[in-house]
Write a protein that holds these residues in place. Structure first.
Motif, mmCIF file in Angstrom:
data_model
loop_
_atom_site.group_PDB
_atom_site.id
_atom_site.type_symbol
_atom_site.label_atom_id
_atom_site.label_comp_id
_atom_site.label_asym_id
_atom_site.label_seq_id
_atom_site.Cartn_x
_atom_site.Cartn_y
_atom_site.Cartn_z
ATOM 1 N N THR A 458 7.983 -1.096 38.911
ATOM 2 C CA THR A 458 7.481 -0.022 38.053
ATOM 3 C C THR A 458 7.100 -0.567 36.680
ATOM 4 O O THR A 458 7.890 -1.240 36.022
ATOM 5 N N GLU A 459 5.872 -0.259 36.233
ATOM 6 C CA GLU A 459 5.349 -0.804 34.986
ATOM 7 C C GLU A 459 5.849 -0.016 33.785
ATOM 8 O O GLU A 459 6.394 1.089 33.910
ATOM 9 N N LEU A 460 5.639 -0.590 32.593
ATOM 10 C CA LEU A 460 6.067 0.039 31.348
ATOM 11 C C LEU A 460 5.074 1.107 30.906
ATOM 12 O O LEU A 460 3.950 1.193 31.410
ATOM 13 N N ASP A 461 5.501 1.901 29.925
ATOM 14 C CA ASP A 461 4.586 2.871 29.327
ATOM 15 C C ASP A 461 3.783 2.204 28.214
ATOM 16 O O ASP A 461 4.033 1.061 27.818
ATOM 17 N N ASN A 462 2.792 2.928 27.683
ATOM 18 C CA ASN A 462 1.897 2.372 26.663
ATOM 19 C C ASN A 462 2.643 2.033 25.373
ATOM 20 O O ASN A 462 2.302 1.065 24.688
ATOM 21 N N LYS A 463 3.667 2.823 25.039
ATOM 22 C CA LYS A 463 4.414 2.574 23.802
ATOM 23 C C LYS A 463 5.099 1.216 23.851
ATOM 24 O O LYS A 463 5.043 0.446 22.883
ATOM 25 N N ARG A 464 5.715 0.892 24.957
ATOM 26 C CA ARG A 464 6.404 -0.392 25.075
ATOM 27 C C ARG A 464 5.413 -1.552 25.181
ATOM 28 O O ARG A 464 5.672 -2.644 24.675
ATOM 29 N N ASP A 465 4.291 -1.313 25.853
ATOM 30 C CA ASP A 465 3.262 -2.356 25.893
ATOM 31 C C ASP A 465 2.776 -2.686 24.485
ATOM 32 O O ASP A 465 2.585 -3.863 24.139
ATOM 33 N N PHE A 466 2.600 -1.666 23.657
ATOM 34 C CA PHE A 466 2.159 -1.886 22.273
ATOM 35 C C PHE A 466 3.221 -2.648 21.485
ATOM 36 O O PHE A 466 2.907 -3.575 20.730
ATOM 37 N N MET A 467 4.491 -2.264 21.665
ATOM 38 C CA MET A 467 5.571 -2.970 20.971
ATOM 39 C C MET A 467 5.632 -4.436 21.406
ATOM 40 O O MET A 467 5.886 -5.328 20.589
#
Length: 492
Positions: A458-467
């Motif tokens: 399961t992949e990460l959400d956009n907020k964590r990708d940005f972080m």
């Protein structure tokens, strides 16, 4: 005085290693202790031969310390690989081990044939259609077709398996080399321990953590004493000078401790069993090799892997900035020497790092010019080391925090490729800036593959990708030198 301090600290180091390290590796403790103490022995021998007035070359201390650290790491991990425990092997390694075993030794089947029907019933065809089940020593691999969202599939199948088998297995969801996800069932090593009330006492050893904390406070204080411009031998006439080393010691230990507490508290939030932070005291170099925590239960998913991994560098960086700014504001500006090394706290060129240059200009203002270097205050030395520790941990390689971050963001296969590229780029950069040669050598010995999460699909959400992208940007701000255009704008 130096001899008795070396004897005391060496004895404490050996006792602590005997108490902790001996349980984690088969390499003899005396050999690891000897490697760890070699720089201290060289320093003591140098002092006996040349006296305290002639300091040893800094390059000698740096390379001997780095070499001993790498040798210690190699010996430690070599000893950990000696026992062939199939329960700790990956499915691929278990298959290779099984193929190399004598034919008369039958592999252990985690389930019997009667239970295979129960296992198949745990996989609804509309969620994950099982095509074949492979048996490995201490593992069952279920391969098939994913028919719904990965997060929903993992939770439903995990619930089904727990309903049939209880806590007997850990359910792992991984992405194969062909890009198709598969399930792995391995015996749960905590199934028996969770019912044992003594288990909570074994996970954390507060006495050991306290002893290591006190020993590291002493070792870093003695190093801080030298950074403040004093010699250890001066303590014989005035022991109150010992407290002159505390600013460096407390600053560095605050940064390292905050880093590990970030990992620890986030792990506790996700109910991952973790130890308290353990400091590593050494009677030379920086006074410590840092701190660490031990996580004794698997990470549930990539979201938790990301949060636990990024929490340490982020917390350490937040603690570093105010200490570094205060230390820079109380540092002295000196003339820039012709050859200013990156690790020379007496005449540091701030342009070695974009972030360091920006913070130096903010703290010192117009007094800092293009021909200036900084004689760092002991707290500024601790803050500068905090930046280095943050950057090293954010390197996107294998088992470092940065390696876990890119693993959580892109998956393990892509993370291995990114780690290999990072190694090569840093090695190329070391030809331009020799200060990074040591970093490049260290990264060569860091394994590219880390432990997967239970749900590693399961992949990460956009907020964590940005972080995650911002953490890589922070790494570049610390590592890359100040561009000339920005230096002209800042008048540096």
């Amino acid at each position: 005085m130096a001899f008795w301090f070396l004897l005391l600290l060496g004895s404490l180091t050996y006792l602590m290693m005997q108490y902790s390290v001996a349980r984690a590796t088969r390499t003899p403790v005396w050999l690891l202790w000897l490697v760890l103490m070699t720089p201290a022995f060289i320093l003591t021998g140098w002092t006996l031969i040349y006296g305290i007035k002639q300091a040893p070359p800094s390059a000698l201390i740096l390379w001997v310390s780095a070499g001993c650290l790498l040798l210690y790491w190699l010996l430690f991990h070599w000893g950990r690989q000696l026992p062939a425990d199939p329960q700790n092997q990956s499915p691929e390694n278990q298959e290779q081990s099984n193929n190399n075993s004598p034919a008369e030794i039958a592999p252990v089947r985690p389930i019997d044939l009667a239970e295979e029907t129960q296992l198949r019933n745990c996989f609804p065809w509309s969620v994950y259609y099982v095509q074949n089940i492979e048996y490995r020593p201490q593992a069952v691999i279920c391969r098939g077709q994913l028919r719904t969202m990965a997060s929903n599939a993992y939770e439903q199948i995990k619930t089904n398996i727990e309903g049939q088998f209880g806590d007997r297995f850990l359910v792992i969801f991984q992405e194969g080399m062909n890009g198709k996800p598969f399930f792995v069932l391995v015996p749960n090593p905590q199934a028996v321990k969770q019912n044992n009330h003594r288990d909570s006492e074994k996970i954390t050893q507060p006495v050991l953590a306290l002893l290591l904390l006190v020993a590291t406070l002493f070792s870093t204080t003695f190093v801080g004493l030298r950074i403040a411009g004093f010699q250890v031998t001066q303590l014989e006439s005035d022991f109150t000078l010992f407290f002159q080393g505390l600013p460096y010691a407390l600053g560095l230990m605050t940064i390292l401790g905050t880093h590990e507490l970030g990992h620890y508290l986030t792990a506790r939030f996700y109910k991952i069993r973790s130890t308290l932070p353990y400091f590593i005291p050494v009677p030379f170099f920086l006074g410590t090799f840092g701190a660490f925590i031990k996580m004794q239960s698997p990470i549930p998913h990539r979201k938790a892997l990301f949060d636990v991994s990024i929490a340490g560098p982020l917390a350490g960086f937040i603690a570093t900035i105010p200490l570094l700014l205060w230390g820079l504001a109380h540092s002295e500006i000196v003339a820039l020497p012709e050859k200013a090394g990156m690790l020379n706290p007496n005449a540091l060129n701030p342009k070695y790092s974009i972030l360091l240059a920006l913070l130096s200009k903010l703290a010192l203002g117009t007094e800092l010019t293009a021909k200036s270097a900084i004689d760092l205050h002991p707290i500024a030395v601790a803050g500068f080391l905090g930046l280095i520790v943050t950057a090293l941990n954010l390197m996107p390689v294998g088992q470092l925090d940065g390696g876990h971050i890119v693993h959580a963001m892109f998956g393990q296969r892509t993370a291995v490729i990114i780690g290999q590229i990072a190694r090569l780029l840093l090695l190329m950069l070391s030809f331009i800036r020799e200060e990074f040669l040591l970093w490049a050598i260290i990264l060569l010995f860091v394994p590219l593959i880390d432990e997967p999460a239970l749900n590693d699909v399961t992949e990460l959400d956009n907020k964590r990708d940005f972080m995650g992208l911002m953490s890589m940007a922070l790494l570049l701000l610390i590592v890359l030198p100040l561009p000339q255009a920005l230096a002209n704008f800042l008048q540096l």
